[in-house]
Every structure is written in C-alpha cells, then in structure tokens.
Scaffold this motif. Structure first.
Motif, PDB file in Angstrom:
ATOM      1  N   UNK A  13       0.813  -1.217   0.000  1.00 36.37           N
ATOM      2  CA  UNK A  13       0.000   0.000   0.000  1.00 36.37           C
ATOM      3  C   UNK A  13       0.846   1.266   0.000  1.00 36.37           C
ATOM      4  N   UNK A  14       2.037   1.192   0.585  1.00 36.31           N
ATOM      5  CA  UNK A  14       2.875   2.383   0.726  1.00 36.31           C
ATOM      6  C   UNK A  14       3.840   2.587  -0.436  1.00 36.31           C
ATOM      7  N   UNK A  15       4.238   1.529  -1.099  1.00 38.51           N
ATOM      8  CA  UNK A  15       5.324   1.610  -2.078  1.00 38.51           C
ATOM      9  C   UNK A  15       5.099   2.635  -3.191  1.00 38.51           C
ATOM     10  N   UNK A  16       3.921   2.726  -3.795  1.00 35.88           N
ATOM     11  CA  UNK A  16       3.763   3.738  -4.855  1.00 35.88           C
ATOM     12  C   UNK A  16       4.046   5.154  -4.362  1.00 35.88           C
ATOM     13  N   UNK A 113      -1.737  11.171  15.474  1.00 36.33           N
ATOM     14  CA  UNK A 113      -1.657   9.726  15.316  1.00 36.33           C
ATOM     15  C   UNK A 113      -0.439   9.226  14.574  1.00 36.33           C
ATOM     16  N   UNK A 114       0.391  10.158  14.072  1.00 34.07           N
ATOM     17  CA  UNK A 114       1.582   9.723  13.339  1.00 34.07           C
ATOM     18  C   UNK A 114       2.564   8.992  14.248  1.00 34.07           C
ATOM     19  N   UNK A 115       2.636   9.441  15.511  1.00 39.09           N
ATOM     20  CA  UNK A 115       3.603   8.870  16.446  1.00 39.09           C
ATOM     21  C   UNK A 115       2.884   8.620  17.765  1.00 39.09           C
ATOM     22  N   UNK A 187       1.686   9.939   9.171  1.00 38.76           N
ATOM     23  CA  UNK A 187       1.034   8.655   9.486  1.00 38.76           C
ATOM     24  C   UNK A 187       1.405   7.622   8.439  1.00 38.76           C
ATOM     25  N   UNK A 188       1.725   6.425   8.869  1.00 35.47           N
ATOM     26  CA  UNK A 188       2.149   5.387   7.953  1.00 35.47           C
ATOM     27  C   UNK A 188       0.970   4.879   7.116  1.00 35.47           C
ATOM     28  N   UNK A 196       3.838   1.089  16.135  1.00 33.56           N
ATOM     29  CA  UNK A 196       2.458   1.508  16.079  1.00 33.56           C
ATOM     30  C   UNK A 196       1.568   0.747  17.034  1.00 33.56           C
ATOM     31  N   UNK A 197       2.074  -0.321  17.631  1.00 30.33           N
ATOM     32  CA  UNK A 197       1.318  -1.105  18.602  1.00 30.33           C
ATOM     33  C   UNK A 197       2.084  -1.156  19.911  1.00 30.33           C
TER      34      UNK A 197
END
Length: 214
Positions: A13-16, A113-115, A187-188, A196-197
């Motif tokens: 989901x992030x690569x593009x 929520x990013x960190x 945010x990732x 993130x957890x």
C-alpha cells in the motif's frame, strides 16, 4: 549517488507513494523481508532494485541492504510512507561535505496519530541514554545517513529492532561526529508492525535494551 535502503515487509500500500518521491541522484533498494502481499513485484515495477533478506528482522533487512549497496553514501528510511524520500539529500549534506560522519533525522509528527504516545515515550528514554554517551540526539535514528564503508566497519551484529540504536551506540564509541536534523513524520500507510502497537513497542524496547546491555 546515494543508495536508500528501504526495509520492507508487506508494504504494498505504501510503495507507490514512497517510490514516487525518489530524489534525483538516489537509488532505492527495497529489501524484502518475507512479504506475502506482492511488495517485491510492485517495487520492481516502480523501478526499485529489490534485495531479498532471508533472515527475518528489521536489522537483518537493513544489513542486507547495506551489503547490497554500492554507493558511497547509504541512507536508511522506513518503507511505510511515514517519511518522504525527498528529505534524504538535505539530510546527507553534512556527511557529503565532510562535516559529519552520521546524519540522523529527528521525527516531527505532522498529523495526529503519526507517532503514538507509547512509542514516543520509549524513544525519549532511549534517546536520553544516547545523550549520556555524548551524542547530541533526541531520536534513535529512524532515518540515518553515513558512508557505506564506515557503516560496514562498525560490524553490527543486531538483526532485530535494535539495529538503529546499535548504529548510534557504536558511532559514539568510534567517536563519530553526529548531527541531527528535524524531519517530517507522517502517518504510515497500512498496519504498523512495530512501534504503532504497544506490543511492538515493548518488543522493540527489549531488543534495544539488549543492545545497550552489550
């Protein structure tokens, strides 16, 4: 040329987004660490060089990328979209001009929520420990740039979440000049596997505690 090592585990989901921000004068090394979502194929289709890390672990992926790199300068950046790769040239500038041996990014969240608070607290504790070693830093080096040969000479052994902290500890012992620059932290994309957890943060703290104990 700067080789940007991007440890990757199921980041389709992030690569593009991540690879769309590749700056001129850099090459993306996507280090696949056992993805099952087609991340390696997506990375190749977007022009990245794909490296396979057979040993699982963030540090294993980072080290496989370092050993596959050929450029004089190597950057390590998370592959989840939390950083824009456009930050790399400016971050690398002090290393390139010889005024620093290691450049690291200090995360500055740009959105709620990013960190997560638990991850930020853990980072604060660890970065305080690094300052007691003489490093002028406030982050554990989630983004970092140094010369490839110097990084190899550190002879890192951690292959888990403690890898970036180990880089910093060994840099301190070697007397490296370290500079820290603020970088935007977004945010990732997708589900977090580590900080993130709460569970992931606890495991990362355990890994880093082992590094500090050594």
């Amino acid at each position: 040329m700067i080789d940007i090592v991007l440890p990757c585990l199921d980041e389709a989901a992030a690569l593009p987004h991540v690879l769309g921000d590749l700056p001129d004068g850099t090459r993306a090394l996507v280090v696949d660490n056992g993805s099952t979502d087609g991340s390696p194929e997506i990375a190749r289709s977007l022009g990245a060089h794909v490296v396979t890390a057979t040993q699982r672990g963030y540090g294993a992926a980072c080290h496989a990328g370092l050993m596959a790199a050929t450029a004089d300068l190597v950057a390590f950046v998370d592959c989840d979209g939390s950083f824009d790769l456009s930050i790399v040239p400016a971050l690398a500038a002090p290393v390139l001009d010889g005024s620093a041996d290691l450049a690291v990014g200090r995360r500055r969240p740009v959105a709620r929520g990013a960190w997560p608070a638990h991850a930020r607290l853990a980072n604060g504790v660890l970065s305080w420990r690094l300052r007691t070693l003489g490093l002028p830093v406030h982050d554990v080096g989630a983004v970092r740039v140094a010369r490839r040969t110097a990084l190899i000479d550190l002879a890192q052994i951690d292959r888990r979440s403690g890898y970036p902290l180990e880089t910093m500890v060994l840099a301190a012992k070697a007397g490296w000049r370290v500079v820290e620059t603020d970088v935007d932290y977004h945010p990732r994309h997708g589900r977090s596997k580590v900080t993130g957890t709460v569970r992931g943060t606890v495991q990362a703290m355990r890994d880093m505690t082992v590094v500090l104990a050594r």
